[in-house]
Design a protein around this motif. Structure first.
Motif, short mmCIF file in Angstrom:
data_model
loop_
_atom_site.label_atom_id
_atom_site.label_comp_id
_atom_site.label_asym_id
_atom_site.label_seq_id
_atom_site.Cartn_x
_atom_site.Cartn_y
_atom_site.Cartn_z
N ASP A 1 -9.91 -8.91 -12.15
CA ASP A 1 -9.07 -7.48 -11.86
C ASP A 1 -10.21 -6.55 -11.47
O ASP A 1 -11.41 -5.82 -12.10
CB ASP A 1 -8.45 -6.93 -12.58
CG ASP A 1 -7.95 -5.80 -13.10
OD1 ASP A 1 -7.90 -4.95 -11.83
OD2 ASP A 1 -7.55 -4.87 -14.04
N VAL A 2 -10.46 -6.07 -10.36
CA VAL A 2 -10.95 -4.91 -9.63
C VAL A 2 -10.27 -3.54 -9.28
O VAL A 2 -10.80 -2.15 -9.61
CB VAL A 2 -11.05 -5.52 -7.82
CG1 VAL A 2 -11.28 -6.56 -7.77
CG2 VAL A 2 -9.51 -5.25 -6.97
N THR A 3 -8.90 -2.84 -10.02
CA THR A 3 -8.79 -2.11 -10.06
C THR A 3 -9.41 -1.21 -10.78
O THR A 3 -9.28 0.17 -11.52
CB THR A 3 -7.10 -2.13 -10.44
OG1 THR A 3 -7.33 -2.00 -11.76
CG2 THR A 3 -6.42 -2.79 -9.18
N ASP B 1 0.97 -9.38 -3.83
CA ASP B 1 0.67 -9.92 -2.64
C ASP B 1 -0.24 -11.40 -3.25
O ASP B 1 0.94 -11.99 -3.11
CB ASP B 1 0.07 -9.85 -1.44
CG ASP B 1 0.24 -10.46 0.04
OD1 ASP B 1 0.72 -10.18 0.39
OD2 ASP B 1 -0.46 -11.84 -0.26
N LEU B 2 -0.84 -11.22 -3.85
CA LEU B 2 -1.38 -12.36 -4.74
C LEU B 2 -0.49 -12.52 -5.09
O LEU B 2 -0.35 -14.50 -5.50
CB LEU B 2 -2.44 -12.21 -5.81
CG LEU B 2 -3.65 -13.36 -6.03
CD1 LEU B 2 -4.32 -14.06 -4.89
CD2 LEU B 2 -3.85 -12.60 -7.34
N TRP B 3 0.39 -12.31 -6.82
CA TRP B 3 0.97 -13.21 -7.25
C TRP B 3 2.20 -13.72 -6.53
O TRP B 3 2.55 -14.83 -7.53
CB TRP B 3 1.75 -11.61 -8.76
CG TRP B 3 1.82 -12.33 -9.72
CD1 TRP B 3 3.01 -13.37 -9.91
CD2 TRP B 3 0.84 -12.99 -9.96
NE1 TRP B 3 2.53 -13.40 -11.81
CE2 TRP B 3 1.08 -13.94 -11.46
CE3 TRP B 3 -0.66 -13.24 -10.37
CZ2 TRP B 3 0.58 -14.58 -12.27
CZ3 TRP B 3 -1.92 -13.34 -11.42
CH2 TRP B 3 -0.74 -14.50 -12.20
N GLU C 1 13.47 0.25 4.24
CA GLU C 1 12.35 0.29 3.37
C GLU C 1 12.04 -1.46 2.82
O GLU C 1 12.76 -1.73 2.89
CB GLU C 1 13.06 0.37 1.60
CG GLU C 1 12.77 2.29 2.06
CD GLU C 1 14.50 2.50 1.82
OE1 GLU C 1 14.90 2.19 1.52
OE2 GLU C 1 14.20 3.50 1.89
N ASP C 2 10.67 -1.94 1.45
CA ASP C 2 10.73 -2.79 0.93
C ASP C 2 11.22 -4.54 1.84
O ASP C 2 11.93 -5.12 1.87
CB ASP C 2 11.81 -2.88 -0.11
CG ASP C 2 10.80 -3.07 -0.85
OD1 ASP C 2 10.14 -4.30 -1.44
OD2 ASP C 2 12.01 -3.43 -2.47
N ASP C 3 10.29 -3.92 3.29
CA ASP C 3 10.29 -5.31 3.94
C ASP C 3 9.71 -5.23 5.24
O ASP C 3 8.36 -4.38 5.40
CB ASP C 3 11.21 -4.89 5.08
CG ASP C 3 12.30 -6.05 5.69
OD1 ASP C 3 11.86 -6.76 5.68
OD2 ASP C 3 13.03 -6.21 6.70
#
Ligand SMILES: Cc1cc2nc3c(=O)[nH]c(=O)nc-3n(C[C@H](O)[C@H](O)[C@H](O)COP(=O)(O)OP(=O)(O)OC[C@H]3O[C@@H](n4cnc5c(N)ncnc54)[C@H](O)[C@@H]3O)c2cc1C
Lengths: 446, 370
Positions: free
Chosen positions: B124-126, B107-109, B264-266
C-alpha cells in the motif's frame, strides 16, 4: 398543494396547505386524520432501521455469519443466447482446489421446472439454451474465489443457433410465451374508417435493470430431518418456500424462509430470487453444510430478467379538437424466453393504454413476444408505465397535429360524463378527481 | 453510500451545500429506492442542524499493526505491507518483485472482482509520507507543483480549482466522489489506461513524472513515461513518487472536455485537452492531447502544428481537423465506434474554434436541472 417531501421554506407552506386540505371536507380527509383529529399523512418519521442502515449495522444476507465449513456457490452460465448443450465436461471443475460439490440438472431430487406461474423455467439447462446467462451448473467450494475459479475450468460443448432478439418480428411469427390478449369495445373499425382524421405513431420503450443495492443472495442451512432454513433477499418468500420444497421433494413445512430485510428489490426479487435459493438448498441438503450463494453483480445482471422493453403503436380517430373517437393500439412486450409474470405484465400495459383518457371505440392488443433473453419480470409499475407511455406519446402527437397545447389536449380527452367507459368495459366513477387534480396542479406548479 | 460521502465531504471541507457540491456527493448513487429527490431534500436539511456525532456512531478503529519492512518469508506468501517512508516503500518493492502496488485500489481491485486475480501480495503506497504532499516548486526552470503520487483526486481539488479551473471541472466528471476520495493521481498515471482522464490533461500541461527506487529518483516527461497500451517506463524496482504540474502562464488557456455516456461515474469515450496562448493574433504554445483515441493518451502533434502560429480562422481549424483524422486511428468498442470517436474529436476542435470566436459564451454542463 405542492409536494410532501420537500423540506425547504416552500414546503412548510405546502404542508400548511396540505393540512388545510385534509382538515377540510376533501376526499383525502378520512384517510389522513385519525379519530382524534391527528394528522397521519405528511408527517415524517424515521425508518425503524434508519440508524442501523446509516451506520452499516443492519444485517443483510451477506452479513449473516455461517459456520467455518460453510460452502460458497458459483454458477456456470451460458455464454450464448440460443443453442443446444451437447456435452458438459465438469471433471476439471470437480478436481479444482476447494471444490466440494458440483451439480447439474440431473442432481435435482424433485421438480426441475421452477416457473412461478406457468412452467418454462428449468432450474438448470438440460439441452436447450434459451439465453446468454442461463444457468448450466453450480459449484460449491470452500471459498467464493475457489468456486468462481473452478467454474472457469468447465468445457462446454454447445451447438450454437441464431438467436431471436427482435420482439416485433417474434410477435409477427406468433412466437409468444403466452397467447395474445385483446380488449375491445364498440365498433372501432367503423370509427376509424369514418374519422374526420386519423393519426398514428409508434414508440419503443427500453428495458431497465433493477439495480437493487443488495444483489441476489441467499444462505441455506440444513435443519433437522430433511428440512432447510432459507435466508433470502426476496420479495416472495412463500413462493420460494413452495419451490424449494418441490425442488427438494420435501413437504412445505420442512422449509422455513426468512426475509429480514430486502436491500432493494423493485420487482427483481419477486420471482427471480427463488432459483438461487433452490440451488443453494440442493447443495445444503447434499453436503449437510450451510451454503451461501450471492451472485456477483455482473452475473446477476446477465442471469436475471429486467423491466420489459415494449414496442407499442397506435392508430387513433380524432376530431378537429383533438378528441379521440376511437382507435387501435398494439403493445408488444419483450418477455424473454419464458412466461414468468409476463402474462399479467402485458395485461397491465393493456389496461393502462388509456391512462386517463377515454379511447372511445377501441381495440387494445397485447402480444407476449418470446425472445432469447433473460425472462423479463416484475418491475415497479408492472407494465403500467409502458402502457401509459403510448397514449401519452399520442397526446403529444395530437397536440402537434391540431396545433394546441398538449395539456389542453389531455384535459379534453380525460374521462368525463358521457365518455366514461374504458376499452375493457369498466365504468370510471371518480371522473372528477382527474379534473380537480390537474386543475390544482396547473395552478400550483412552478 | 452517497450519504456517507456527503457526511465526510461536509466534515472535511465544511462549506454551504450548493447544488453542485450536493450533486458531486450524490453522483455515485445508483440506487433507486426513493428516487433522488428525497435524498437531496434530506441533505439540504442537514444545513439547518449543526452536525454532532450521535452516540450510536461507532468510533472504534480497526486494530492492526502495519508491516513496513520486508520479512524473510518465502516469495509466494500473502503480504500486505503499509510502508510510511519512501525508502521503506522502495525497499519492499525491491524485495517483493511480484507484489502489486496499491493506492486507492479503485482500478487494481477490478482485477480481483472481475478477473478473479488472487492479488495476495500488496504494498500500500498511501501511507508513504513523501507521496502525500503537494509542494510549490520550480522544476526545469518552470514554476509549478510537485504532487505526491498518493494524493487523491479530492485532495488535489483545491489546487486545481485555484490554478486550473478546467482541470477541476474535469474532476467533477471523473468517477464519483467516492472514487475521487480514494483514487490517486499516481494510480491514474501508473495505470496507463488509454482512457484514464488525467494523463491527456497532464500531457497538455507538459507535466513530468518522477520515478523512485532505492538508489534515488529520475524525472521524465509524461509523454516519455507512457509507452504503449498499459505499458510504461516504470522499472520493476521503481514506484511513481511524484508528478510535476507546471503552472499555466498568465495568458495561457487550458480547456478540457470529456465525452462519456453518463455525466458521473463513467469512463471517457473521448477526452480532449487543449492548451494555448493567443499572442500577436496567432495561436502559440499549442498543446493538444486526447484520451480514447489511441492505445495511450497522446499528444496530437500534427493537429497542433496545423494551428501553431495561425490566426483563429475557420480554415485553420478545418486543416487541424484533417490532421487529427489522419494522425489517430481509434478503436471501436462499447464506448464508441472508430467513426464516432473521429467525429467527436473533430467536433471538440470545432467547439474550441467556436469558443475562441465568441469569447465568454462557453457552454459547460455544471449541474442538472431538477
Ligand atoms: C466507479 C469507478 C469510476 C471510475 N471513473 C474513472 C474516470 O472517470 N476516469 C478515470 O480516469 N478513471 C476512472 N476510474 C479508474 C480509477 O479510479 C482511476 O484510474 C484512479 O486514478 C486509479 O487510482 P488508484 O489510486 O485507485 O489506483 P490503484 O487501483 O490502487 O492502482 C492502479 C494501478 O496503478 C498502480 N499504482 C498505484 N500507485 C502507484 C505508484 N505510486 N507507483 C506505481 N504504480 C502505482 C497499481 O499497482 C495499479 O496497477 C474509475 C474507477 C471506478 C471504480
Amino acid at each position: 398543494m405542492r409536494t410532501l417531501t420537500k423540506l425547504d421554506g416552500d414546503s412548510s407552506r405546502a404542508r400548511r396547505e396540505l393540512h388545510d386540505h385534509i382538515q377540510g371536507s376533501g376526499p383525502l380527509a378520512r384517510h389522513t386524520v385519525d379519530s382524534h383529529g391527528q394528522r397521519q399523512a405528511g408527517a415524517s418519521s424515521f425508518h425503524e432501521s434508519a440508524e442501523k442502515h446509516v451506520t452499516g449495522k443492519a444485517t443483510y444476507i451477506d452479513d449473516i455469519k455461517t459456520p467455518q465449513d460453510a460452502l460458497h456457490v458459483a454458477l456456470g452460465l451460458s455464454p450464448v443466447a440460443h443453442g443446444t448443450l451437447t456435452k458438459l465436461e465438469l471433471d476439471a471443475v470437480r478436481q479444482a482446489p476447494g471444490v466440494v460439490d458440483v451439480i447439474t440438472l440431473h442432481d435435482v431430487p424433485g421438480h426441475t421446472d421452477i416457473g412461478p406461474v406457468f412452467p418454462g423455467d428449468p432450474i438448470f439447462v438440460d439441452q436447450e439454451i434459451s439465453y446468454a446467462g442461463q444457468c448450466l451448473f453450480a459449484v460449491a467450494a470452500t471459498s467464493l474465489q475457489a468456486a468462481r475459479q473452478a467454474v472457469k475450468l468447465a468445457t462446454l460443448h454447445i451447438d450454437e443457433q441464431p438467436a431471436s432478439l427482435d420482439p416485433v418480428a417474434a410477435a409477427g411469427r406468433q412466437e409468444v410465451v403466452r397467447p395474445t390478449h385483446v380488449q375491445e369495445r364498440g365498433d372501432w373499425q367503423t370509427t376509424l374508417q369514418q374519422a374526420e382524421q386519423t393519426i398514428e405513431g409508434e414508440l419503443f420503450i427500453g428495458g431497465q435493470e433493477h439495480f437493487y443495492l443488495e444483489g441476489q443472495a441467499c444462505i441455506v442451512v440444513p435443519t433437522e430431518d430433511e428440512g432447510v432454513m432459507v435466508h433470502t433477499s426476496n420479495q416472495h418468500p412463500s413462493e420460494t418456500q413452495k419451490l424449494v420444497a418441490e425442488v427438494l421433494g420435501i413437504p412445505f413445512h420442512a422449509v422455513t424462509v426468512e426475509v429480514r430485510r430486502m436491500g432493494g428489490g423493485f420487482g427483481g426479487k419477486e420471482t427471480q430470487a427463488s432459483p438461487w435459493a433452490c440451488i443453494a438448498a440442493i447443495i445444503a441438503r447434499r453436503t449437510g453444510k450451510a451454503t451461501r450463494l450471492r451472485l456477483p453483480r455482473s452475473e446477476d445482471m446477465r442471469a436475471t430478467g429486467k423491466r420489459h422493453p415494449f414496442h407499442n403503436r397506435y392508430q387513433l380517430a380524432i376530431d378537429a379538437q383533438g378528441v379521440i373517437k376511437g382507435g387501435d393500439i398494439t403493445v408488444i412486450g419483450d418477455c424473454g424466453y419464458s412466461p414468468d409474470l409476463s402474462d399479467a405484465i402485458v395485461d397491465r400495459a393493456m389496461f393502462h393504454a388509456d391512462n386517463a383518457y377515454s379511447l372511445g371505440d377501441a381495440r387494445v392488443t397485447g402480444h407476449r413476444a418470446k425472445t432469447h433473453t433473460a425472462s423479463n419480470t416484475a418491475f415497479r409499475g408492472f407494465g403500467g408505465p409502458q402502457g401509459m407511455m403510448i397514449i401519452e406519446a399520442a397526446m403529444d402527437d395530437i397536440a402537434r397535429r391540431v396545433g394546441e397545447d398538449p395539456l389542453t389536449i389531455r384535459k379534453r380527452n380525460f374521462y368525463r360524463e358521457g365518455r366514461d367507459t374504458t376499452h375493457y368495459g369498466q365504468q370510471v366513477d371518480q371522473k372528477q378527481l382527474l379534473h380537480t387534480l390537474v386543475d390544482t396542479l396547473e395552478t400550483s406548479s412552478d | 453510500m452517497s450519504l456517507f460521502t456527503l457526511h465526510s465531504q461536509q466534515q472535511q471541507r465544511p462549506a454551504p451545500l450548493t447544488p453542485e457540491r450536493l450533486e458531486a456527493a450524490l453522483g455515485g448513487n445508483l440506487c433507486r429506492c426513493t428516487g433522488y429527490r428525497p435524498i437531496r431534500d434530506a441533505a439540504l436539511s442537514m444545513q439547518e442542524s449543526s452536525w454532532k456525532a450521535p452516540q450510536w456512531i461507532d468510533a472504534s478503529q480497526p486494530a492492526h499493526t502495519p508491516l513496513t519492512a520486508p520479512q524473510s518469508a518465502e516469495a509466494n506468501t500473502d503480504l500486505f505491507a503499509q510502508p510510511t517512508t519512501l525508502s521503506q516503500l522502495t525497499e519492499l518493492r525491491r524485495h517483493y518483485p511480484s507484489a502489486r502496488l496499491v493506492a486507492g485500489a479503485t482500478d487494481l481491485w477490478l482485477e480481483n472482482t472481475q478477473r478473479l486475480a488472487l492479488l495476495n501480495q500488496l504494498i500500500d503506497v498511501t501511507r508513504v509520507d513523501e507521496l502525500r504532499h503537494i509542494e510549490e516548486s520550480i522544476f526545469d526552470e518552470q514554476p509549478g507543483w510537485w504532487v505526491g503520487a498518493g494524493v487523491t483526486y479530492s485532495q488535489l481539488e483545491p489546487l486545481l480549482e485555484t490554478h486550473y479551473p478546467a482541470f477541476a471541472h474535469l474532476l467533477h466528471r471523473l468517477g464519483s466522489q467516492q472514487v475521487r476520495n480514494r483514487g490517486t493521481l499516481g494510480g491514474n498515471i501508473a495505470n496507463a489506461s488509454p482512457i484514464g482522464d488525467t494523463p491527456p490533461v497532464l500531457l497538455a500541461l507538459n507535466a513530468w513524472v518522477e520515478l523512485a527506487n532505492q538508489d534515488g529518483s529520475r524525472a521524465l516527461p509524461l509523454s516519455d513515461f507512457l509507452l504503449d497500451y498499459k505499458k510504461t517506463a516504470l522499472a520493476a524496482d521503481e514506484v511513481v513518487s511524484r508528478i510535476f504540474i507546471p503552472q499555466l502562464a498568465d495568458d495561457a488557456v487550458l480547456k478540457v472536455w470529456k465525452l462519456s455516456k453518463r455525466r458521473e461515474d463513467d469512463i471517457s469515450a473521448v477526452l480532449g485537452a487543449f492548451h494555448y496562448r493567443i499572442g500577436d493574433g496567432v495561436m502559440q504554445d499549442v498543446r493538444i492531447s486526447f484520451g480514447g483515441m489511441a492505445a495511450i493518451p497522446k499528444r496530437a502533434l500534427q493537429t497542433e502544428a496545423a494551428l501553431t502560429g495561425q490566426p483563429i480562422a475557420k480554415e485553420n481549424f478545418q486543416a487541424a481537423q484533417r490532421a487529427l483524422s489522419e494522425e489517430f486511428q481509434p478503436m471501436s468498442d462499447v464506448r464508441g465506434t472508430q467513426h464516432y470517436r473521429h467525429q467527436v474529436a473533430a467536433n471538440l476542435l470545432e467547439r474550441l474554434y467556436l469558443s475562441l470566436s465568441v469569447p465568454n459564451q462557453e457552454v459547460m454542463l455544471h449541474a442538472y436541472a431538477h
